[in-house]
Design a protein around this motif. Sequence first.
Motif, mmCIF file in Angstrom:
data_model
loop_
_atom_site.group_PDB
_atom_site.id
_atom_site.type_symbol
_atom_site.label_atom_id
_atom_site.label_comp_id
_atom_site.label_asym_id
_atom_site.label_seq_id
_atom_site.Cartn_x
_atom_site.Cartn_y
_atom_site.Cartn_z
ATOM 1 N N ALA A 308 0.940 -1.131 -0.082
ATOM 2 C CA ALA A 308 0.023 -0.145 0.072
ATOM 3 C C ALA A 308 0.842 1.195 -0.083
ATOM 4 C CB ALA A 308 -1.003 -0.084 1.258
ATOM 5 N N VAL A 309 1.784 1.501 0.711
ATOM 6 C CA VAL A 309 2.755 2.386 0.946
ATOM 7 C C VAL A 309 3.591 2.656 -0.213
ATOM 8 C CG1 VAL A 309 4.617 1.649 2.528
ATOM 9 C CG2 VAL A 309 3.851 4.303 2.691
ATOM 10 N N SER A 310 4.113 1.618 -0.752
ATOM 11 C CA SER A 310 5.055 1.676 -1.682
ATOM 12 C C SER A 310 4.313 2.126 -3.323
ATOM 13 C CB SER A 310 5.750 0.555 -2.190
ATOM 14 O OG SER A 310 4.807 -0.589 -2.157
ATOM 15 N N GLU A 311 2.860 1.609 -3.346
ATOM 16 C CA GLU A 311 2.187 2.152 -4.381
ATOM 17 C C GLU A 311 1.741 3.592 -4.336
ATOM 18 O OE1 GLU A 311 1.258 0.761 -7.153
ATOM 19 O OE2 GLU A 311 1.991 -1.454 -6.820
ATOM 20 N N ALA A 312 1.478 4.043 -3.010
ATOM 21 C CA ALA A 312 1.008 5.406 -2.815
ATOM 22 C C ALA A 312 2.473 6.290 -2.911
ATOM 23 C CB ALA A 312 0.510 5.614 -1.603
ATOM 24 N N ALA A 313 3.361 5.772 -2.770
ATOM 25 C CA ALA A 313 4.641 6.725 -2.724
ATOM 26 C C ALA A 313 5.165 6.867 -4.117
ATOM 27 C CB ALA A 313 5.662 5.963 -1.688
ATOM 28 N N TRP A 314 5.049 5.724 -4.905
ATOM 29 C CA TRP A 314 5.142 5.693 -6.244
ATOM 30 C C TRP A 314 4.473 6.747 -6.938
ATOM 31 C CZ3 TRP A 314 8.921 3.366 -9.339
ATOM 32 C CH2 TRP A 314 8.840 3.532 -10.500
ATOM 33 N N HIS A 315 3.218 6.628 -6.667
ATOM 34 C CA HIS A 315 2.197 7.646 -7.628
ATOM 35 C C HIS A 315 2.576 9.135 -7.100
ATOM 36 C CE1 HIS A 315 -1.689 9.089 -9.120
ATOM 37 N NE2 HIS A 315 -1.521 9.932 -8.233
ATOM 38 N N ALA A 385 -4.765 0.383 4.376
ATOM 39 C CA ALA A 385 -4.845 0.498 2.940
ATOM 40 C C ALA A 385 -5.843 1.531 2.242
ATOM 41 C CB ALA A 385 -5.413 -0.876 2.703
ATOM 42 N N TYR A 386 -6.668 1.892 2.945
ATOM 43 C CA TYR A 386 -7.529 2.949 2.471
ATOM 44 C C TYR A 386 -7.089 4.232 2.449
ATOM 45 C CZ TYR A 386 -10.184 7.314 2.907
ATOM 46 O OH TYR A 386 -10.714 8.422 2.767
ATOM 47 N N GLU A 387 -6.043 4.745 3.397
ATOM 48 C CA GLU A 387 -5.416 6.051 3.308
ATOM 49 C C GLU A 387 -4.319 6.185 2.063
ATOM 50 O OE1 GLU A 387 -5.180 9.709 4.322
ATOM 51 O OE2 GLU A 387 -6.100 8.397 5.605
ATOM 52 N N ALA A 388 -3.691 4.911 1.884
ATOM 53 C CA ALA A 388 -2.856 4.713 0.681
ATOM 54 C C ALA A 388 -3.398 4.696 -0.578
ATOM 55 C CB ALA A 388 -2.017 3.422 0.602
ATOM 56 N N LEU A 389 -4.704 4.073 -0.645
ATOM 57 C CA LEU A 389 -5.666 4.287 -1.792
ATOM 58 C C LEU A 389 -5.972 5.530 -2.119
ATOM 59 C CD1 LEU A 389 -8.771 1.954 -2.238
ATOM 60 C CD2 LEU A 389 -8.771 4.433 -2.539
ATOM 61 N N GLY A 394 -8.800 9.077 -7.564
ATOM 62 C CA GLY A 394 -9.796 8.311 -8.299
ATOM 63 C C GLY A 394 -9.237 6.995 -8.782
ATOM 64 N N ASN A 395 -8.004 6.970 -9.264
ATOM 65 C CA ASN A 395 -7.102 5.728 -9.729
ATOM 66 C C ASN A 395 -7.051 4.692 -8.560
ATOM 67 O OD1 ASN A 395 -6.489 6.992 -12.200
ATOM 68 N ND2 ASN A 395 -4.446 7.316 -11.739
ATOM 69 N N GLY A 396 -7.108 5.133 -7.429
ATOM 70 C CA GLY A 396 -6.861 4.222 -6.360
ATOM 71 C C GLY A 396 -8.337 3.468 -6.209
ATOM 72 N N TYR A 397 -9.316 4.139 -6.519
ATOM 73 C CA TYR A 397 -10.553 3.606 -6.388
ATOM 74 C C TYR A 397 -10.900 2.623 -7.450
ATOM 75 C CZ TYR A 397 -15.098 3.436 -4.035
ATOM 76 O OH TYR A 397 -16.468 2.832 -3.411
ATOM 77 N N THR A 398 -10.138 2.579 -8.505
ATOM 78 C CA THR A 398 -10.693 1.391 -9.736
ATOM 79 C C THR A 398 -9.794 0.334 -9.439
ATOM 80 O OG1 THR A 398 -8.807 2.422 -11.032
ATOM 81 C CG2 THR A 398 -10.644 3.727 -11.195
ATOM 82 N N GLU A 399 -10.456 -0.608 -9.995
ATOM 83 C CA GLU A 399 -9.933 -2.164 -10.152
ATOM 84 C C GLU A 399 -8.737 -2.093 -11.021
ATOM 85 O OE1 GLU A 399 -10.640 -4.154 -7.987
ATOM 86 O OE2 GLU A 399 -12.549 -3.315 -7.385
ATOM 87 N N SER A 400 -8.480 -1.050 -12.045
ATOM 88 C CA SER A 400 -7.122 -1.431 -12.710
ATOM 89 C C SER A 400 -5.607 -1.207 -11.908
ATOM 90 C CB SER A 400 -7.186 -0.055 -13.658
ATOM 91 O OG SER A 400 -8.345 -0.093 -14.456
#
Length: 537
Positions: A308-315, A385-389, A394-400
Amino acid sequence: MTHEVINQAPARAGLNEYLINPAMTEAVKRYDAQWATAQLSEVGALVGQADFQRDAELANTNPPVFASHDRWGNRVDAVDFHPAYHRIMGAAISHGAHTSCWSSPRPGAHVARAATFMLFAQIEPGHACPVSMTHAVVPSLKFTPSLASEWLPKVYSRVYDPQLQDPATKTSAIFGMAMTEKQGGSDVRANSTRAVASSDGSWILTGHKWFCSAPQSDAFLVLAQAPGGLSCFLVPRVLPDGSPNVFRIQRLKDKLGNKSNASSEIELDGTVGWLLGEQGRGVRTIIEMVAQTRLDCVLGSAAGMRQAVSEAAWHVRHRSAFGAVLIDQPAMTAVIADLQLEAEAATWMALRLAAAYDDPSAAAFSRLATAVAKYWVCKRGPNHAYEALECLGGNGYTESFPLARRYREQPVMAVWEGSGNVIALDVLRAMAREPESVAAVDQELASALGVYPVYDAHVAATRKLIGQVAADPAAAAGQARRVVEALALGLQSAVLIREAPAAVSDGFVAARLGADRSFEYGSLDAGLDLAGIVARA
């Protein structure tokens, strides 16, 4: 021009997920598993590949399918998986994510296996269920040497073979578990499944199970009522003569998350099993498996926090808004730093626990600390996970993107192997029955005293709370969650104070124990080394 894609983060792929995870690499070195660096680096590179991540997506968007009968009308009770799931399982098994610590014991073996498990679970968590149960079954199998000699070589195997066939013809095996029933759930003493002894030394089981994990497995540990009381049985899907055992899958559970993993309801009707351990000691036998899977719940939750945090940090490192890259904007810097503090604390706590399983003298510590960590780390997972999302908008809320899947995944670790109250009450039970476990945990807390006054005050308050609970057992249950939370924050702080860089320990102690701590991520003191913490994300 409107078709040109700009200001979107590139795909987060082609990274070595082990080498770029400083908390994990530092803990592996600290807890005597540095010898596994090359293997862990290999796993880190594998799970970081785009095709592995694509397999993780496919395994979840194409969940397992149940077929009760074949096309000719024969009862088969088959569960079919997408090939991507089998590729992931094969990779995890071949790299020893299941039983490497048992098959090749040495200092740091449990830590190396835990890190391997976490790397696979970070990208695809559903397959981790049967991997975990196969790992966890080992101590329970040892209660009956004849069964251990038959099954342990198969469990230790690095070969993944999903075909169900005569156990004698297979060189490997995956294990599942079936404990709970619809009328009792966690209260397994209320189980109604019956076991009757057969003349050939086997037992005949009749009953049902409300949750049977990974029904496609080669064999299961099952609880049933025998004449001597609740007992544990080994139930294979295929009998020694090659004929199918009676193992009627009623349906697969339609779950919130954990989609790639099959969970089921089953009926046993003249099903053959073998007694594992002693009659009437079923809980004692299977609790060894439960303890190991509880540790894996901690590992899995920590792995989810890392994803979660690595995806968020990357974005936020690749996205700009309002004239600046998101990560450089103070509000976002604070959020990523806080998410990283949570992930670091979970990772250090998880691998500290794994190290305790490498040390026979640490049994008292691991007994209590595992339950404490299982309660706390797993409960912290969903909101993390929610906070990272949210960092992805909006990207975080999609299944992509993977964080929607991760958000649905995190709660299962809190529910599985004992939900919050069950675990909190188990902590009280351990404290009352095994006072040496309290002493071991207190020693751990004491090891970090004298560095932060706010931590010292927390330890003093925790000790007082433990004394109050011990003095009034009748009122203890109402204080169970409070006690566990205090212990968990103390244990996380202690390991970070001793082992983590000062930026991390300073941040965690201030954010989780300080007088101005907040209910939400991102409300950190600006005087902390937020840039140093964020760099580790």
